[in-house]
Write a protein that holds these residues in place. Sequence first.
Motif, PDB file in Angstrom:
ATOM      1  N   UNK A  43      -3.717 -12.700   2.676  1.00  0.00           N
ATOM      2  CA  UNK A  43      -2.270 -12.943   2.699  1.00  0.00           C
ATOM      3  C   UNK A  43      -1.597 -12.353   1.469  1.00  0.00           C
ATOM      4  N   UNK A  44      -2.216 -12.564   0.287  1.00  0.00           N
ATOM      5  CA  UNK A  44      -1.632 -12.029  -0.951  1.00  0.00           C
ATOM      6  C   UNK A  44      -1.609 -10.500  -0.942  1.00  0.00           C
ATOM      7  N   UNK A  45      -2.738  -9.913  -0.543  1.00  0.00           N
ATOM      8  CA  UNK A  45      -2.831  -8.451  -0.527  1.00  0.00           C
ATOM      9  C   UNK A  45      -1.858  -7.845   0.481  1.00  0.00           C
ATOM     10  N   UNK A  46      -1.762  -8.475   1.656  1.00  0.00           N
ATOM     11  CA  UNK A  46      -0.873  -7.953   2.701  1.00  0.00           C
ATOM     12  C   UNK A  46       0.580  -7.993   2.258  1.00  0.00           C
ATOM     13  N   UNK A  47       1.003  -9.113   1.669  1.00  0.00           N
ATOM     14  CA  UNK A  47       2.402  -9.219   1.242  1.00  0.00           C
ATOM     15  C   UNK A  47       2.725  -8.190   0.162  1.00  0.00           C
ATOM     16  N   UNK A  48       1.775  -7.968  -0.778  1.00  0.00           N
ATOM     17  CA  UNK A  48       2.015  -6.988  -1.839  1.00  0.00           C
ATOM     18  C   UNK A  48       2.118  -5.569  -1.276  1.00  0.00           C
ATOM     19  N   UNK A  49       1.178  -5.229  -0.384  1.00  0.00           N
ATOM     20  CA  UNK A  49       1.176  -3.875   0.169  1.00  0.00           C
ATOM     21  C   UNK A  49       2.400  -3.610   1.041  1.00  0.00           C
ATOM     22  N   UNK A  50       2.804  -4.606   1.828  1.00  0.00           N
ATOM     23  CA  UNK A  50       3.953  -4.424   2.719  1.00  0.00           C
ATOM     24  C   UNK A  50       5.247  -4.339   1.926  1.00  0.00           C
ATOM     25  N   UNK A  51       5.364  -5.180   0.894  1.00  0.00           N
ATOM     26  CA  UNK A  51       6.630  -5.242   0.158  1.00  0.00           C
ATOM     27  C   UNK A  51       6.737  -4.206  -0.955  1.00  0.00           C
ATOM     28  N   UNK A  52       5.619  -3.645  -1.393  1.00  0.00           N
ATOM     29  CA  UNK A  52       5.630  -2.747  -2.549  1.00  0.00           C
ATOM     30  C   UNK A  52       6.605  -1.574  -2.412  1.00  0.00           C
ATOM     31  N   UNK A  53       6.561  -0.767  -1.323  1.00  0.00           N
ATOM     32  CA  UNK A  53       7.484   0.375  -1.252  1.00  0.00           C
ATOM     33  C   UNK A  53       8.943  -0.046  -1.192  1.00  0.00           C
ATOM     34  N   UNK A  54       9.218  -1.195  -0.557  1.00  0.00           N
ATOM     35  CA  UNK A  54      10.601  -1.649  -0.447  1.00  0.00           C
ATOM     36  C   UNK A  54      11.095  -2.212  -1.780  1.00  0.00           C
ATOM     37  N   UNK A  55      10.184  -2.838  -2.547  1.00  0.00           N
ATOM     38  CA  UNK A  55      10.554  -3.321  -3.878  1.00  0.00           C
ATOM     39  C   UNK A  55      10.948  -2.157  -4.780  1.00  0.00           C
ATOM     40  N   UNK A  56      10.147  -1.091  -4.722  1.00  0.00           N
ATOM     41  CA  UNK A  56      10.455   0.110  -5.512  1.00  0.00           C
ATOM     42  C   UNK A  56      11.807   0.685  -5.096  1.00  0.00           C
ATOM     43  N   UNK A  57      12.039   0.755  -3.771  1.00  0.00           N
ATOM     44  CA  UNK A  57      13.294   1.315  -3.262  1.00  0.00           C
ATOM     45  C   UNK A  57      14.486   0.453  -3.668  1.00  0.00           C
ATOM     46  N   UNK A  58      14.330  -0.892  -3.599  1.00  0.00           N
ATOM     47  CA  UNK A  58      15.419  -1.791  -3.987  1.00  0.00           C
ATOM     48  C   UNK A  58      15.768  -1.624  -5.462  1.00  0.00           C
ATOM     49  N   UNK A  59      14.742  -1.525  -6.307  1.00  0.00           N
ATOM     50  CA  UNK A  59      15.010  -1.368  -7.742  1.00  0.00           C
ATOM     51  C   UNK A  59      15.750  -0.055  -8.013  1.00  0.00           C
ATOM     52  N   UNK A  60      15.360   0.985  -7.292  1.00  0.00           N
ATOM     53  CA  UNK A  60      16.042   2.270  -7.446  1.00  0.00           C
ATOM     54  C   UNK A  60      17.482   2.159  -6.971  1.00  0.00           C
TER      55      UNK A  60
END
Length: 415
Positions: free
Chosen positions: A363-380
Amino acid sequence: MQRYERVASMAQFTVISWNYRDTPGDLDGKISQGYSYWEEALKSIGVKKYVILVTCNRLELYFYGNLAATSLFQGSVVKRDEDAIRHLFRVASGLESMSVGENDILRQIKASYETALERNLVNKPISVIFRKALSIGKQVREKTSISKGKTSIPSIAIDALKARFGIEGRNVLIIGTGRMAISLGKYIGKENPESITVCGRNPEKSMEAAGILNCKFSSLRNLKEEMGKNDIILTATTSPDILITREDMIASGSPKFYVDISKPDNIENLDGSIDGIQVLNMGSLENVMEKNRSMKKKEILVAGNMVEGEIEKTMRKLKEIEYDDLIAHMYRYSRLKQKEEAEEFKREISKGTDIDSAISAMANSLSKKVLSPYTVAFRKMIEISDPKDLSRFLSELKTAIHGEEFGDIDDILNI
């Protein structure tokens, strides 16, 4: 059902244009290079989806992509996104034609689009744009009088010929076997000439054209002999060469009337008058067509407003396609990561890891992998977006996740 390739979100809808109005000096040479040449030119800059429009008065390359620096398109007019869409809509509506309101251009756009569609050369945005162009072109002609009267170049040429020289009882020679030549023959056939002869390089095409027009045919090798037999000589070919010189016209005798609607010219410019010989070429016809344009000012204004009204709708539709495509990509990405984590979960279980620990790790790994690209995009996005626009977006996002713990928006924006 037609399948479309996904479009990169930063790609631009682009048109590269050479046309009679903006680039008259380069146009003939660009057209003569042929369809295949321009296909290879687009492929050389990485363009995979495109529509190529070639007429006697324009060469236009429509595609989705970013135009690379190259000398291949030197001298062209380049328009992007909204301006490119506006250009296509105006071309389809007959507003950019040499003879305003002419109908042939709509047929030519339709044929070019259908050719690209059959060869899987269009993506969904290109399809939306071209279908809308065909629709607005049809609406303009149905709801205005812009196409009323004589609008095609052959019909205008025959009207001018009739007024200046007369056609009834005359012997007519048509040089050329293509669509424009046949169109000339159909118009002139209604004016009761004594005879019509079609003359071309290819005997089979000459015979075919003569069959359509129910007239005689001859070979281009017999051109000088045929000129001597006829009172009216018309040319409508794609030949880059002068087929009839000043000396040929003098030797052929008079009175005679020559009409040249070829691009480039097939009949040499007289540079002065010769008794009993008249020449009507595209330059002369442009003056006639400009008068027609001035007489249709009201219709042109109405048609232009109709075009503008459709541009915003089309841009909105393209945005919807882009967003839908992005969302679909997000789901595909999530499913891929889900599959990867499921395989990892099986491996952990097979190694003896207790099930609760394996589930928690997955669960932890899945949430990190799924959200990672969108987190980067949101910060940008936070760095480059207007704070008010971003605030509205984050408010909508917070509502969409049903009030789950999200953090204070002002803290995220740091304002």
